[in-house]
Design a protein around this motif. Structure first.
Motif, PDB file in Angstrom:
ATOM      1  N   HIS A  34       0.731  -1.141   0.002  1.00 32.95           N
ATOM      2  CA  HIS A  34       0.064  -0.057   0.049  1.00 32.95           C
ATOM      3  C   HIS A  34       0.773   1.434   0.019  1.00 32.95           C
ATOM      4  CE1 HIS A  34      -3.377  -2.648   0.775  1.00 32.95           C
ATOM      5  NE2 HIS A  34      -2.598  -2.969   1.911  1.00 32.95           N
ATOM      6  N   GLY A  35       2.084   1.178   0.262  1.00 33.37           N
ATOM      7  CA  GLY A  35       2.881   2.546   0.428  1.00 33.37           C
ATOM      8  C   GLY A  35       3.423   2.811   1.838  1.00 33.37           C
ATOM      9  N   PHE A  36       4.485   3.603   1.767  1.00 34.85           N
ATOM     10  CA  PHE A  36       5.031   3.832   2.991  1.00 34.85           C
ATOM     11  C   PHE A  36       4.011   4.808   3.886  1.00 34.85           C
ATOM     12  CE2 PHE A  36       7.476   7.317   5.286  1.00 34.85           C
ATOM     13  CZ  PHE A  36       8.166   6.447   6.086  1.00 34.85           C
ATOM     14  N   LEU A  37       3.390   5.737   3.434  1.00 36.46           N
ATOM     15  CA  LEU A  37       2.739   6.704   4.201  1.00 36.46           C
ATOM     16  C   LEU A  37       1.535   5.987   4.762  1.00 36.46           C
ATOM     17  CD1 LEU A  37       1.978   9.641   5.291  1.00 36.46           C
ATOM     18  CD2 LEU A  37       0.666   9.951   2.967  1.00 36.46           C
ATOM     19  N   VAL A  38       0.628   5.058   4.070  1.00 39.07           N
ATOM     20  CA  VAL A  38      -0.391   4.192   4.559  1.00 39.07           C
ATOM     21  C   VAL A  38       0.224   3.161   5.549  1.00 39.07           C
ATOM     22  CG1 VAL A  38      -1.856   2.250   3.833  1.00 39.07           C
ATOM     23  CG2 VAL A  38      -1.428   4.335   2.447  1.00 39.07           C
ATOM     24  N   SER A  39       1.208   2.784   5.561  1.00 42.25           N
ATOM     25  CA  SER A  39       1.824   1.791   6.659  1.00 42.25           C
ATOM     26  C   SER A  39       2.092   2.685   7.731  1.00 42.25           C
ATOM     27  CB  SER A  39       3.267   1.049   6.049  1.00 42.25           C
ATOM     28  OG  SER A  39       3.687   0.501   6.872  1.00 42.25           O
ATOM     29  N   CYS A  40       2.691   3.875   7.613  1.00 43.86           N
ATOM     30  CA  CYS A  40       2.999   4.579   8.874  1.00 43.86           C
ATOM     31  C   CYS A  40       1.658   5.119   9.621  1.00 43.86           C
ATOM     32  CB  CYS A  40       3.702   5.718   8.697  1.00 43.86           C
ATOM     33  SG  CYS A  40       5.586   5.405   7.986  1.00 43.86           S
ATOM     34  N   CYS A  41       0.675   5.310   8.653  1.00 36.76           N
ATOM     35  CA  CYS A  41      -0.735   5.672   9.180  1.00 36.76           C
ATOM     36  C   CYS A  41      -1.468   4.552  10.194  1.00 36.76           C
ATOM     37  CB  CYS A  41      -1.549   6.043   8.281  1.00 36.76           C
ATOM     38  SG  CYS A  41      -1.112   7.932   7.795  1.00 36.76           S
ATOM     39  N   ALA A  42      -1.102   3.386   9.490  1.00 30.49           N
ATOM     40  CA  ALA A  42      -1.826   1.910   9.830  1.00 30.49           C
ATOM     41  C   ALA A  42      -1.219   1.977  11.172  1.00 30.49           C
ATOM     42  CB  ALA A  42      -1.609   1.016   9.167  1.00 30.49           C
ATOM     43  N   GLY A  43       0.247   2.195  11.363  1.00 30.39           N
ATOM     44  CA  GLY A  43       0.853   1.983  12.784  1.00 30.39           C
ATOM     45  C   GLY A  43       0.384   2.753  13.938  1.00 30.39           C
ATOM     46  N   ILE A  44      -0.821   3.761  13.520  1.00 28.75           N
ATOM     47  CA  ILE A  44      -1.332   4.531  14.661  1.00 28.75           C
ATOM     48  C   ILE A  44      -2.155   3.596  15.341  1.00 28.75           C
ATOM     49  CG2 ILE A  44      -3.199   6.221  15.174  1.00 28.75           C
ATOM     50  CD1 ILE A  44      -1.870   7.727  12.655  1.00 28.75           C
ATOM     51  N   GLY A  45      -2.755   2.512  14.964  1.00 26.80           N
ATOM     52  CA  GLY A  45      -3.230   1.538  15.542  1.00 26.80           C
ATOM     53  C   GLY A  45      -2.635   0.985  16.692  1.00 26.80           C
ATOM     54  N   ARG A  46      -1.391   0.592  16.339  1.00 28.21           N
ATOM     55  CA  ARG A  46      -0.440  -0.244  17.373  1.00 28.21           C
ATOM     56  C   ARG A  46      -0.300   0.934  18.278  1.00 28.21           C
ATOM     57  NH1 ARG A  46       5.523  -1.503  15.266  1.00 28.21           N
ATOM     58  NH2 ARG A  46       4.193  -1.890  13.170  1.00 28.21           N
ATOM     59  N   LEU A  47       0.102   2.037  18.153  1.00 26.96           N
ATOM     60  CA  LEU A  47       0.209   3.082  19.129  1.00 26.96           C
ATOM     61  C   LEU A  47      -0.718   3.269  20.138  1.00 26.96           C
ATOM     62  CD1 LEU A  47       2.287   6.044  17.148  1.00 26.96           C
ATOM     63  CD2 LEU A  47       3.228   3.974  18.083  1.00 26.96           C
ATOM     64  N   ILE A  48      -2.123   3.294  19.459  1.00 30.12           N
ATOM     65  CA  ILE A  48      -3.212   3.229  20.426  1.00 30.12           C
ATOM     66  C   ILE A  48      -3.116   2.049  21.230  1.00 30.12           C
ATOM     67  CG2 ILE A  48      -5.717   3.237  20.608  1.00 30.12           C
ATOM     68  CD1 ILE A  48      -5.722   4.823  17.688  1.00 30.12           C
ATOM     69  N   ALA A  49      -2.984   0.972  20.824  1.00 24.71           N
ATOM     70  CA  ALA A  49      -3.007  -0.166  21.803  1.00 24.71           C
ATOM     71  C   ALA A  49      -1.769  -0.077  22.756  1.00 24.71           C
ATOM     72  CB  ALA A  49      -2.671  -1.454  20.799  1.00 24.71           C
ATOM     73  N   PHE A  50      -0.736   0.412  22.378  1.00 22.00           N
ATOM     74  CA  PHE A  50       0.307   0.400  23.383  1.00 22.00           C
ATOM     75  C   PHE A  50       0.215   1.595  24.357  1.00 22.00           C
ATOM     76  CE2 PHE A  50       3.876  -1.476  20.345  1.00 22.00           C
ATOM     77  CZ  PHE A  50       3.383  -2.728  20.647  1.00 22.00           C
ATOM     78  N   ALA A  51      -0.333   2.792  23.863  1.00 23.28           N
ATOM     79  CA  ALA A  51      -0.945   3.912  24.863  1.00 23.28           C
ATOM     80  C   ALA A  51      -1.919   3.382  25.917  1.00 23.28           C
ATOM     81  CB  ALA A  51      -1.499   4.888  24.081  1.00 23.28           C
ATOM     82  N   THR A  52      -2.671   2.628  25.291  1.00 30.81           N
ATOM     83  CA  THR A  52      -3.685   1.995  26.607  1.00 30.81           C
ATOM     84  C   THR A  52      -2.919   0.915  27.535  1.00 30.81           C
ATOM     85  OG1 THR A  52      -5.484   1.784  24.973  1.00 30.81           O
ATOM     86  CG2 THR A  52      -5.682   0.247  26.590  1.00 30.81           C
ATOM     87  N   MET A  53      -1.937   0.132  27.088  1.00 30.62           N
ATOM     88  CA  MET A  53      -1.394  -0.809  28.002  1.00 30.62           C
ATOM     89  C   MET A  53      -0.550   0.277  28.785  1.00 30.62           C
ATOM     90  SD  MET A  53       0.119  -3.732  25.433  1.00 30.62           S
ATOM     91  CE  MET A  53      -1.022  -4.739  24.589  1.00 30.62           C
ATOM     92  N   ILE A  54       0.349   1.388  28.296  1.00 24.72           N
ATOM     93  CA  ILE A  54       0.922   2.252  29.347  1.00 24.72           C
ATOM     94  C   ILE A  54       0.070   2.877  30.482  1.00 24.72           C
ATOM     95  CG2 ILE A  54       2.268   4.253  29.422  1.00 24.72           C
ATOM     96  CD1 ILE A  54       3.332   3.644  26.444  1.00 24.72           C
ATOM     97  N   SER A  55      -0.892   3.102  30.125  1.00 25.34           N
ATOM     98  CA  SER A  55      -2.224   3.682  30.817  1.00 25.34           C
ATOM     99  C   SER A  55      -2.466   2.651  32.215  1.00 25.34           C
ATOM    100  CB  SER A  55      -3.219   4.146  30.299  1.00 25.34           C
ATOM    101  OG  SER A  55      -2.957   5.077  29.309  1.00 25.34           O
ATOM    102  N   LEU A  56      -2.711   1.509  31.576  1.00 24.98           N
ATOM    103  CA  LEU A  56      -2.740   0.321  32.469  1.00 24.98           C
ATOM    104  C   LEU A  56      -1.624   0.298  33.514  1.00 24.98           C
ATOM    105  CD1 LEU A  56      -4.707  -2.072  30.164  1.00 24.98           C
ATOM    106  CD2 LEU A  56      -5.815  -0.972  32.125  1.00 24.98           C
TER     107      LEU A  56
END
Length: 209
Positions: A34-56
């Motif tokens: 899909h391309g570089f930008l799409v891959s970086c934007c998709a990574g936001i989903g991962r960051l949201i998951a990790f941010a949730t874990m950090i909060s926990l």
């Protein structure tokens, strides 16, 4: 946070961010198709998951999850099942074509973000990182929560840099993936690796075991 702690934390943390794993494999696959930008934007989903874990972890709830064998098994099994589902999807796919409309692109990014989130949130190893690794850099005689949140924010920043690095690697595979057969081979390699990660996660033992 003092400079010495920072100098110790950044390289150690970045090494964890760069470690090969299911999410970084997704970044490569996303960029390749899909391309570089799409891959970086998709990574936001991962960051949201990790941010949730950090909060926990900051609230002390992650330690409770790890201490509960039932909760650990639920997280482990769900994460393993999703990885194996992705493995099946990759194995049977010839590789998507590049989106030609803005609507298709938006739907695709949303789907990829959700996929990144599910892989990250279903991996109990990430919880161990935030409950065992980050606390090593906490200064006891200072307020814990602000330090934890600062370290967590730095972790997320370094994680996104790692996402970009893996996406860049995946971008260079696009020419090779121009042929349908090459896409099928690449997807089956990714599927096999994700399936292996799912099996490894399924047999992972609780910290108490």
């Amino acid at each position: 946070m003092d400079l010495v702690t920072l100098l110790l934390f950044v390289p150690a943390c970045f090494a964890l961010n760069l470690a090969p794993g299911p999410n970084n494999l997704l970044s490569i696959n996303n960029a390749a198709h899909h391309g570089f930008l799409v891959s970086c934007c998709a990574g936001i989903g991962r960051l949201i998951a990790f941010a949730t874990m950090i909060s926990l972890a900051s609230a002390g709830l992650a330690a409770v999850i790890i201490a509960s064998e039932t909760m650990f098994i639920i997280i482990k099994t769900t994460g393993a099942a999703y990885l194996m589902y992705l493995a099946y999807k990759f194995w049977t796919s010839n590789g998507p074509t590049i989106a030609h409309t803005e609507k298709e692109a938006k739907v695709r990014i949303t789907t990829l973000m959700r996929r990144e989130f599910m892989v990250a949130i279903g991996n109990p190893k990430a919880i161990f990182i935030f409950t065992a690794f980050l606390p090593q850099f906490i200064v006891p005689n200072h307020q814990v929560s602000p330090q934890f949140l600062t370290l967590g924010a730095m972790f997320l920043l370094l994680e996104w840099i790692a996402i970009a690095i893996y996406a860049y690697l995946g971008l260079h595979l696009r020419r090779w993936l121009a042929k349908t057969r090459a896409k099928k081979i690449f997807n089956r390699i990714c599927g096999s690796l994700l399936g292996g990660a799912g099996l490894a996660l399924l047999v992972a033992r609780n910290a108490k075991g």
